[in-house]
Design an enzyme around this catalytic site. Sequence first.
Site, PDB file in Angstrom:
ATOM      1  N   GLU A   9      37.283  37.234  28.372  1.00  0.00           N
ATOM      2  CA  GLU A   9      37.367  37.019  30.114  1.00  0.00           C
ATOM      3  C   GLU A   9      36.260  36.394  30.578  1.00  0.00           C
ATOM      4  OE1 GLU A   9      38.733  40.244  33.457  1.00  0.00           O
ATOM      5  OE2 GLU A   9      36.721  40.446  32.345  1.00  0.00           O
ATOM      6  N   GLY A  45      35.543  48.101  35.452  1.00  0.00           N
ATOM      7  CA  GLY A  45      34.394  47.264  35.494  1.00  0.00           C
ATOM      8  C   GLY A  45      34.440  46.588  34.100  1.00  0.00           C
ATOM      9  N   SER A  46      33.040  46.214  33.553  1.00  0.00           N
ATOM     10  CA  SER A  46      32.723  45.344  32.658  1.00  0.00           C
ATOM     11  C   SER A  46      33.158  46.195  31.173  1.00  0.00           C
ATOM     12  CB  SER A  46      31.391  45.101  32.583  1.00  0.00           C
ATOM     13  OG  SER A  46      30.539  46.098  32.396  1.00  0.00           O
ATOM     14  N   CYS A  86      41.339  41.734  37.991  1.00  0.00           N
ATOM     15  CA  CYS A  86      41.596  41.929  36.512  1.00  0.00           C
ATOM     16  C   CYS A  86      42.747  41.210  35.700  1.00  0.00           C
ATOM     17  CB  CYS A  86      41.752  43.547  36.268  1.00  0.00           C
ATOM     18  SG  CYS A  86      42.384  44.332  37.411  1.00  0.00           S
ATOM     19  N   LYS A 116      31.078  58.223  41.444  1.00  0.00           N
ATOM     20  CA  LYS A 116      29.913  57.510  41.318  1.00  0.00           C
ATOM     21  C   LYS A 116      30.344  56.330  42.138  1.00  0.00           C
ATOM     22  CE  LYS A 116      27.147  54.358  39.087  1.00  0.00           C
ATOM     23  NZ  LYS A 116      26.603  53.282  40.074  1.00  0.00           N
ATOM     24  N   GLU A 165      39.280  50.584  32.302  1.00  0.00           N
ATOM     25  CA  GLU A 165      39.987  49.186  32.532  1.00  0.00           C
ATOM     26  C   GLU A 165      38.873  48.213  32.672  1.00  0.00           C
ATOM     27  OE1 GLU A 165      40.970  46.219  34.218  1.00  0.00           O
ATOM     28  OE2 GLU A 165      41.682  47.251  35.893  1.00  0.00           O
ATOM     29  N   GLY A 222      29.865  48.250  30.330  1.00  0.00           N
ATOM     30  CA  GLY A 222      29.913  49.447  30.851  1.00  0.00           C
ATOM     31  C   GLY A 222      31.065  50.526  30.563  1.00  0.00           C
ATOM     32  N   GLY A 223      32.407  50.272  30.146  1.00  0.00           N
ATOM     33  CA  GLY A 223      33.161  50.781  29.745  1.00  0.00           C
ATOM     34  C   GLY A 223      32.890  51.469  28.263  1.00  0.00           C
TER      35      GLY A 223
END
Length: 527
Positions: A393, A241-242, A302, A184, A265, A245-246
Amino acid sequence: MKITGNMLLGQSEQLGQYGEIFAINPATGEQLPPAFGSGNQQQVTAACALAEDAFQSYRSTSAEQRAAFLEQIAVNILDLGDDLVERAMAETGLPRARIEGERGRTMGQLRLFAGVVRAGQGLDPRIDPAMPERQPLPRSDLRQRHVPLGPVAVFGASNFPLAFSVAGGDTASALAAGAPVVVKAHSAHPGTSELVGRAIQLAVKQCDLHQGVFSLLYGSGRMIGTGLVSDPRIKAVGFTGSQAGGTALMKIAFERPEPIPVYAEMSSANPMFLLPATLAANPTALAAGFCGSLQMGAGQFCTNPGLIVAVDGAPLQQFIDECTGLLSQSPSQTMLTPGIQQAYVSGAERLGQSTGVEQLAKGLCSDAPNQCQATLFATSAEAFIADKRLTEEVFGSCSLVIRCQDEAQMLKVAKHLEGQLTASIHCNDNENEDLVRNLISVLELKAGRVLFNGYPTGVEVCHAMVHGGPYPATSDSRSTSVGAAAIQRFMRPVCYQDVPEKYLPAEIDSANSRGLTRLVDGVLSNA
Ligand code: NAP
């Protein structure tokens, strides 16, 4: 090469009909042609069906065929030449040197995994020979190797448009494992994604593989992403990503009738512990090193150092003064997307308004769009421990100095931390060794990588690297997303009991026809 906006479904292409995505040049705010057509469930289903069709033949390819395929992808990416570099620069605002460096890293990763496949790493072959005479019960012949899980869904990361996107670490490790991949694309760099996707599509053809080994989809995470992770033919997910989202993808994956692993991650504040004697010996060099790491790539890594932990006093004040001087003169930098820039501004504002937090420095401002002004804050250890949100973060060049009363409080801060990708210790020979040992013992349980006298940004792609860590750094602390060991995420062990020799896979046959190092009766052996 012309960018069309078409999705790649195996060897065919299709313009999605369910909305348009345009890349935006974050440095100018301009919309970049062409329109990328969003797919819907129909294309998700088609890509997953192709991947499932490809799985048996792809996993049966020889190590040499698979390694050659990975190497061909690297060649094809380089052959894209400046078209790729310029499109990636326009879509991300990142400078040429960074994009060219990332292209080199992407090709290096593909070649690393080619070597991993040739060497049979990840297969973990084990043989416990039969013991027919054993009393009171005989032992069967037991052999183990790892097999790929099945088709893998990969979500490209915004902050590594090449090295952690369409042909990035997740894709390379899944393909190395023998798993077909459906990507994606990240909506922030669809043109870069198409170009790299075409390089993989071409390699599939050149290497005479089943077309379903690779497909590329465009569309929103909520539609395409959700559909992909829900599809029963997908057996694992790679994501960067965020946290939002994860965790959304983890929930979908775990609630499926057949739950699957999600390797996400997500977020890490990457604490740096500046030990007292070291800080006193060299506050100026430490400040320069830290400020460089903090501002690299507008802090959109990251591993960006988001927390500094040190004992309060004159050396820390000198370090802060040096940082304040450097950061307040530093020009702002373009961030990757308007969304990431807005998240940075609101994250830094939230931090600055938190109880007990003071702003120490802010970088220069600019009228250009999507800018990141580096920001440095400070708080006390008590305030940090009292407010969980201070551990979160802020993605960009933002860091928080935590003033501790003494060494014991530094340790208390370490124990309070949530999961991290990295934890750094700055330490010379004059430090209290008990403190250092205690810190290591706490931090190795908090972080995927513990490093000494260095800065966390810059992740070497190699065999020993761990780019992982306990939640929320990742969704599964037992794995790494960078480096050779990433292949293990997409494989699982199978034990073959009393299987006749002629049906045994080559990795665990009695002749050791692949010439691998294997664990035979508990002892490593090349025989
Ligand atoms: P993101 O919003 O998490 O998006 C990453 C990918 O996941 C995109 O393809 C997105 O699709 C998809 N997605 C997001 N939410 C989803 C959901 N609920 N369901 C299904 N798919 C979903 O990350 P981003 O756009 O790269 O950056 C946003 C923020 O993420 C940053 O501000 C930063 O805080 C964090 N981030 C962290 C790291 C890190 O390494 N720690 C790296 C990058 C970003 P769409 O196309 O719909 O967006």
